[in-house]
Design an enzyme around this catalytic site. Structure first.
Site, mmCIF file in Angstrom:
data_model
loop_
_atom_site.group_PDB
_atom_site.id
_atom_site.type_symbol
_atom_site.label_atom_id
_atom_site.label_comp_id
_atom_site.label_asym_id
_atom_site.label_seq_id
_atom_site.Cartn_x
_atom_site.Cartn_y
_atom_site.Cartn_z
ATOM 1 N N TYR A 106 0.802 -1.225 0.000
ATOM 2 C CA TYR A 106 0.000 0.000 0.000
ATOM 3 C C TYR A 106 0.835 1.274 0.000
ATOM 4 O O TYR A 106 0.290 2.356 -0.199
ATOM 5 C CB TYR A 106 -0.922 0.029 1.227
ATOM 6 N N ILE A 107 2.105 1.184 0.270
ATOM 7 C CA ILE A 107 2.935 2.383 0.379
ATOM 8 C C ILE A 107 3.987 2.396 -0.719
ATOM 9 O O ILE A 107 4.348 1.345 -1.273
ATOM 10 C CB ILE A 107 3.611 2.482 1.767
#
Length: 639
Positions: A106-107
């Site tokens: 997600y990052i």
């Protein structure tokens, strides 16, 4: 057995060496642990100016790092949160609250331009095969600044450990400039969480520091924590405050955490308690103040070495000069090669040397024709002459380029190359000045980029005394003693004999003269009718003379023993008088008079005698008592 022992010893030494050099301790050259170096190498390889999923970076890095994503992901997040060499996008956790980063899928992240300036130069980097032999990885980056003290690092290896505190990057660069210019310099730690630091015992990075939270006490009925001491999070600080409150160390009404991108912990004080009188208790009993021991251990030229911050700065000042010299010499060599080729191309095209190869039927003839065509221009070409590689390069020039050749443009390019070579020569002659200008350029870039951490100092350097818990805590705990049952403590239904603190140690002198020093008990048996109970304060006891008047077990003769309790072992029983002797009186006054009553006997005319305690010398705890009389004592009356 001998073989097994030899095998074990060799394997252990190899393992210890691996952990020290290839896992836990950073290298002085580039300030990185192997996993950090491999992460940056992966980001350099993947760099296209765009953000990459951290999961993809981790997968790419696994080609070089044999320990998998469990070690790569946390290391990448920590390095990214330094905000120097990796740009972040997404939730990388919260440095203040201690919250973890989101899952790697997600990052996103990418390498910063500063990292390229500091580390990236493949032509000067030493390379080695990766663990599986399929790829190559950097042994060390040619780092231009002392990264090890900029980032700070902590690592535990076999038989040794390192703990290096982070420093302000601009202050480090300014210190390096001062070192290059022969000026004195001094730098101290700077923490991303802010707060205060006392560097009185810093000792160049090998002593200890005191760190404190920043408190706002403008409201007398509440305290705001606005900056954290290094190593703490809002969660750990709140936990320590709640623990201190439950133990009665501090009195609070409630605590609220309003932390977002800035720290704000509100402590509401109890009724009748004010901010100024609570500060010392916060520093003494909570994580608002901590002592940090440090050890600047690095790998220097393959060996673990303890250094000081100033030594690291001096080492990197020399390394910077060496790296910049190598870069300039490499660039000069490449420019000279380029200038040589451009000169050959210009002559080859302008003088139509290519016309000479039209009638040649063999490759050797073509090559010889080109070399022969350059003979009238050897003075212009210089001592390098025309090599076989040069001929091969010229023969690969396409006809389109020859037909569109711009003489003026080519001459301008050669003029620019010559100007740059002249500039490089000037830099090489004044390499120290060039190094200083390079560092100033890095400082300017950092100051211009607000996203890069370290531009402004966050931690205030000061001097403050460590708050001693014993000196802060109030003596508001009732110490009770039941003379009938013989129990002593805070949870005893007896008579109150003193107000003490939880940190006080208690001295109890029993009925038989034996004394013991113990921690403040909830309920402990010391025997009925104890002679003396009080706080075992060394300073106070050093001035207190204990006088014990007793009679001997065998003949009943009276003795006096005067002594001072100078030290003790906790919970150990001490016997200052002979075993079996009967105590007649114990006193702690420096001067007092007493009367010894003798046991009536035939022809005994004097049945009592007066004495003064101060007439007898104070002796050691192990010394015997001084006899008062040759008559059997019955009792003592004290005036």
């Amino acid at each position: 057995m001998a073989y097994i022992k030899t095998l074990f010893d060799r394997n252990f030494l190899e393992y210890a060496s691996y952990v020290i050099k290839d896992r836990a301790i950073p290298d002085l050259e580039d300030g990185l642990k192997p996993v950090q170096r491999r992460i940056l190498h992966s980001l350099f390889e993947m760099d296209d100016g765009k953000f990459h999923k951290v999961a993809n970076v981790t997968g790419h890095c696994m080609k070089y790092h044999p320990h998998g994503e469990a070690s790569i992901n946390p290391a990448l997040v920590v390095l990214a949160n330094k905000e120097l060499f990796i740009d972040r996008q997404g939730n990388f956790g919260n440095l203040f609250t201690g919250d973890n980063a989101s899952a790697p899928r997600y990052i996103e992240c990418r390498v910063t331009p500063l990292a390229k300036d500091i580390f990236y130069n493949p032509k000067l980097t030493t390379w080695a095969s990766s663990y599986d032999g399929r790829n190559r990885e950097p042994v060390l980056f040619p780092a231009k600044i002392p990264v090890v003290i900029v980032l700070g690092v902590e690592g535990i290896a076999v038989g040794m450990s390192t703990k290096i505190l982070p420093h302000n990057v601009i202050e480090v660069l300014e210190a390096e400039i001062a070192c290059l210019t022969g000026k004195k310099f001094e730098i101290y730690p700077d923490f991303p969480t802010g707060g205060y630091v006392d560097v009185s015992n810093y000792e160049g990075g090998n002593g200890k520091v005191l760190v404190r939270a920043k408190l706002d006490t403008s409201d007398p009925k509440r305290i705001l924590i606005t900056e954290l001491p290094f190593g703490s999070t809002t969660e750990s600080i709140i936990s320590s405050i709640e623990t201190a409150a439950r133990a009665g160390r501090i009195k609070i009404q409630g605590i609220n955490d309003f932390t977002t991108d800035k720290v704000e912990i509100e402590i509401k004080l109890a009724r009748g308690v004010y901010a100024q009188e609570t500060i010392d208790a916060l520093f003494a009993f909570t994580e608002c103040e901590q002592s940090i021991s440090i050890n600047l251990l690095v790998i220097k030229k393959g060996l673990p070495t303890v250094m000081t911050v100033n030594e690291v700065i001096k080492y990197h000042a020399k390394q910077l000069v060496k790296i910049l010299t190598s870069e300039l010499e490499l660039e000069k060599k490449e420019l000279l090669n380029k200038l040589h080729l451009r000169t050959l191309e210009r002559i080859f095209i302008e003088e139509r040397i290519y016309k000479g190869i039209e009638k040649m039927k063999t490759a050797k003839g073509v090559s010889d024709a080109v070399v022969a065509g350059f003979k009238p221009f050897l003075k212009e070409i210089g001592t390098r002459g025309v090599s076989a590689d040069d001929v091969e390069h010229l023969l690969k020039i396409p006809i389109r380029r020859i037909s569109l050749y711009d003489i003026n443009k080519a001459r301008d390019e050669m003029d620019q190359i010559n100007a740059r070579i002249k500039e490089i020569n000037a830099h090489l002659k004044n390499i120290v000045a060039y190094s200083v200008s390079y560092l100033k350029g890095i400082i300017a870039k950092i100051k211009a980029n607000e996203e890069i951490a370290g531009g402004k100092r966050k931690t205030i350097v000061g001097t403050f005394d460590k708050v001693i818990a014993k000196e802060v805590v109030k003596r508001d705990v009732d110490l009770k003693y039941d003379a009938k049952t013989g129990y002593l403590g805070t949870n005893v239904s007896g008579s109150k004999i003193a107000e003490v603190s939880p940190f006080d140690r208690i001295l109890a002198v029993r009925k038989n003269g034996m004394y013991t020093v113990m921690e403040l008990p909830e309920k402990a048996f010391v025997g009925a009718e104890a002679w003396w109970i009080g706080v075992a304060d060394k300073d106070a006891l050093a001035k207190t003379i204990f006088s014990i008047i007793y009679k001997d077990k065998e003949d009943g003769l009276p003795y006096i023993k005067r002594f001072i309790i100078e030290g003790w072992i906790m919970n150990k029983d001490y016997f200052p008088i002979p075993d079996g002797a009967a105590i007649l009186h114990i006193d702690t006054r420096t001067k007092f008079s007493f009367t010894v009553k003798y046991k009536p006997k035939p022809r005994l005319k004097v049945l009592s005698e007066d004495f003064k305690a101060q007439d007898y010398n104070v002796r050691g705890i192990k010394a015997g008592g001084l006899r008062l009389s040759n008559k059997e004592a019955e009792k003592v009356n004290v005036k």
